[in-house]
Motif scaffolding. Sequence first.
Motif, mmCIF file in Angstrom:
data_model
loop_
_atom_site.group_PDB
_atom_site.id
_atom_site.type_symbol
_atom_site.label_atom_id
_atom_site.label_comp_id
_atom_site.label_asym_id
_atom_site.label_seq_id
_atom_site.Cartn_x
_atom_site.Cartn_y
_atom_site.Cartn_z
ATOM 1 N N SER A 225 37.642 -35.473 60.933
ATOM 2 C CA SER A 225 36.981 -35.047 62.551
ATOM 3 C C SER A 225 37.285 -37.031 63.073
ATOM 4 O O SER A 225 37.448 -38.191 62.289
ATOM 5 N N SER A 275 35.194 -34.503 56.563
ATOM 6 C CA SER A 275 34.256 -33.770 57.553
ATOM 7 C C SER A 275 34.044 -32.725 56.310
ATOM 8 O O SER A 275 33.121 -32.586 55.833
ATOM 9 N N ARG A 310 32.789 -27.124 63.565
ATOM 10 C CA ARG A 310 32.387 -27.548 64.293
ATOM 11 C C ARG A 310 31.319 -26.817 65.583
ATOM 12 O O ARG A 310 32.144 -26.015 64.519
ATOM 13 N N VAL A 380 30.459 -31.346 63.352
ATOM 14 C CA VAL A 380 30.496 -31.143 62.326
ATOM 15 C C VAL A 380 29.398 -31.249 61.902
ATOM 16 O O VAL A 380 28.093 -31.916 61.594
#
Length: 451
Positions: A225, A275, A310, A380
């Motif tokens: 991310s 992430s 996400r 996230v």
Amino acid sequence: YSYKNRYVLNANIRNDISNRFGQDVKKRLDPTYSFGLLWRVTEESFMESTSNWINNLAFRVTYGIQGNALSNKSMDLILKMEGVDAVYNQYYSSINDIPNPHLSWERTTSWNLGVDLELFKIFNVTAEYYTRSSNAIVSQDVAYEYGKTSLDLNGGMIDNKGMEFTVAFTPVRTKDFAISVSLNSSKNWNKAKTQSISEITLRDYLSGSSDKVLKEGYAVSSFWSYNFKGINPNDGSPEYNLLFEQDEQGDYVRNEDNNLVLREISDYTDLLVYSGKTEPDFTGGLTTRLRWKGLTFGANFSLLLGAKKRLPNPYPASGNIPLSNVNLSKDLKKRWKVPGDEKNTNIPGVYAGRIPNMINLQDGKSYNVYDMWGQSDVMVVNADFLRCQQMSLTWNMNEEWCAKIGVKSLSLNAIMNNVFVIADKKFHGFDPELGDSVQPKTYSFGVTVGF
């Protein structure tokens, strides 16, 4: 082969041939074999003293190799039709894929260790541990003499290991009353040892990929991310770390033309942050049954742990508020509105400009800062959840009553699906698997009659 119903040996051997691999005939062959050994320990004489409480104990071990022929690979030279050449004013083609005489089956080597156990005729336990090593086909660098700078080759090593566990428990079982509980769970780890080198874009890292090895040493389902820095206090636009050069105070460095200076990177992950994985580490299920005479209640649960995902971006691509007939997320009520709001929210303000707010990044492409915010680490969340999938209630009429009304059997049932789900509060009540909607509850009633 079985000896005294105590030692059991299984062996399977086969050979497949595929013409997908073309030039090298030897590469078309795929010898597949597996061997398994079972030892029923409870059949041994030294286990006789424990037979009243250890009803079954067996150990299993298997080893095997299997192959996979990819359907999207061809043995032929593949050309791509292009347009008209500007110099010669003629149609031309480019090489899309060249034959590879060394391409062969993807092969997976597996080891499985298992144990089966029954105690007091109440507990049934099955546990397995497995390891799998795959020689996957991935894109790798080759000398330009081949006509391309990269080819799909065998050698993409991916290691998987995991555990599976099942427990069935019936603590009470009488004529009129019974309780049973069944639990199953699994945990998997995978790691890529060879990175795919072709056509891995910045968007691949942001979205994750199930068919590309994005980075060596990371799980196949890994994703990255943008690193959210905060909200600009002057106009409410989102800002990011790692993209541009910064001084010791954290301020952006600009060149003589007053433009931001891009950081030098070795790969796209240098401007992103890791992430997590879209695939879970642990999955499990729980089934319960409670019976009293002809009435049975059941409930099914599922559990998922270790995955990330996400949240949906509440802004449209431009960052502008759309027309009034378009549904909006309630999260936009918490957006930045005036200077000072950046201390209390991480949702950027509405973009009022007509020209899209774009940033040029290291891949030479332009990206909208509001799209980037939707793909930043601030969006996230943990994808862990506990779900009650179903509850059911069934009543079976006894034989005596059935005989009085002239039927063989009669049962009534009521079922409720998608009862509830417990997940991260950042989903605001939405389903963690869907993101911006919910799975509707469904109800059903049934009557079953047998004559």
